[in-house]
Enzyme design. Structure first.
Site, short mmCIF file in Angstrom:
data_model
loop_
_atom_site.label_atom_id
_atom_site.label_comp_id
_atom_site.label_asym_id
_atom_site.label_seq_id
_atom_site.Cartn_x
_atom_site.Cartn_y
_atom_site.Cartn_z
N SER A 141 27.60 -27.66 2.38
CA SER A 141 26.25 -27.14 2.15
C SER A 141 26.34 -25.92 1.24
O SER A 141 27.40 -25.30 1.12
CB SER A 141 25.67 -26.72 3.51
OG SER A 141 24.50 -25.95 3.34
N TYR A 154 24.43 -21.27 11.64
CA TYR A 154 24.57 -22.39 10.69
C TYR A 154 25.50 -21.99 9.55
O TYR A 154 26.40 -22.75 9.17
CB TYR A 154 23.21 -22.79 10.15
CG TYR A 154 23.26 -24.01 9.24
CD1 TYR A 154 23.41 -25.28 9.76
CD2 TYR A 154 23.17 -23.87 7.85
CE1 TYR A 154 23.47 -26.41 8.93
CE2 TYR A 154 23.23 -24.98 7.02
CZ TYR A 154 23.37 -26.25 7.56
OH TYR A 154 23.44 -27.35 6.73
#
Ligand SMILES: NC(=O)c1ccc[n+]([C@@H]2O[C@H](COP(=O)([O-])OP(=O)(O)OC[C@H]3O[C@@H](n4cnc5c(N)ncnc54)[C@H](O)[C@@H]3O)[C@@H](O)[C@H]2O)c1
Length: 274
Positions: A141, A154
């Site tokens: 990501s 996250y």
């Protein structure tokens, strides 16, 4: 189809029932591969086309992952490509908005799926990948490199996946290549932690809300004017899985995030945003 980049290859995608995992599974299929998908959501698995081997399971369970690998090899005879991909998001929950108890529970859930899920997938698959001199293509990501792609949990979990990618590339060399695609924001059903009551939120709904309120770019979409659907991000997954085209590449990450590293998350108002 003949002439695809993954003709004759066999792939297993975790979290392939939805979003980028599903898009990669379908693209691999179109490139000539045989594909298996592990997902915890039975409904999503039912929506996969015939020919895809659908295996229900949770990536936090070593048994479920071993079962998925064994079922793949039983059906297709081998395993060439593993795509560790299943994940959840923390919906930008900042440390300042959570209690210690909430953080503790959400940490276990986010890291359990996003990080342990990748470790256990690789553990279950490496023997078969060594046998085929195969490869691993991880979903990473923008949050593997930058802040503000989520909250602390996250972001830390996706940084951890980058560490796993590098260490696995070292440990499994020279037999198995290990690479990743660091995607930016995509319109998917990405969920939040159950422990924070966010299991029914979807990123797609957040995009829709933002678009309705007149924001030019949905949240987390940096600079592409188009290309927010998961299908638009699958090319690098094909490239990295391809023996012919990436046979010398390992320990590498292709950023497919619209250029967050050079331009940040937002197009500058009236500025260089062409
Ligand atoms: N959507 C984005 O903007 C974005 C951006 C960067 C990275 N990512 C990453 O992409 C990956 C896929 O997410 P997505 O956006 O496609 O979301 P998604 O929710 O559409 O797909 C994720 C899939 O994983 C499955 N899953 C979740 N937890 C699981 C578990 N414990 N065991 C088995 N399956 C499980 C879900 O059922 C779902 O089918 C994640 O790793 C996410 O962090 C997403």
């Amino acid at each position: 189809m003949t002439g695809g980049w993954l003709e004759g290859e066999v792939a297993l995608v975790t979290g392939g029932g939805s979003g980028i995992g599903r898009a990669v599974a379908l693209r691999y299929l179109a490139e000539g591969a045989s594909v298996a998908v592990l997902d915890r959501d039975a409904e999503q698995l039912d929506g996969l086309p015939e020919g895809v081997l659908a295996v229900r399971g949770d990536v936090r369970s070593p048994d479920d992952l071993h079962h998925a690998v064994a079922a793949t090899v039983e059906r297709f005879g081998k395993l060439d490509v593993l795509v560790p991909n299943a994940g959840i998001w923390d919906y930008h929950r900042s440390v300042t908005r959570l209690t210690g108890k909430e953080l503790s529970e959400a940490f276990d859930e986010v890291f359990g799926i996003n990080v342990k899920g990748y470790v256990l997938a690789v553990e279950a698959a490496w023997r078969e990948l060594v046998a085929t001199r195969g490869s691993i293509v991880m979903t990473l990501s923008n949050a593997s490199f930058h802040t503000d792609g989520g909250g602390s949990l996250y972001t830390a979990s996706k940084h951890a996946c980058l560490g796993l990618l590098r260490q696995f590339a070292y440990e499994l060399a020279p037999r198995v290549r290990v690479n990743g695609v660091a995607t930016g924001g995509m319109r998917t059903r990405l969920r939040g932690p159950e422990s924070l009551g966010l299991q029914d939120r979807t990123l797609a709904a957040s995009f829709a809300r933002n678009e309705a309120s007149g924001d030019r770019q949905p949240p987390l979409i940096p600079l592409y004017d188009s290309g927010v659907e998961p299908e638009d991000f699958t090319g690098p997954y094909v490239l990295l899985a391809s023996r012919a085209n990436s046979g010398t590449v390992t320990g590498a990450v292709i950023p497919a995030d619209g250029g967050i590293a050079v331009r940040g998350f937002r197009t500058p108002a009236g500025g260089a945003g062409l």
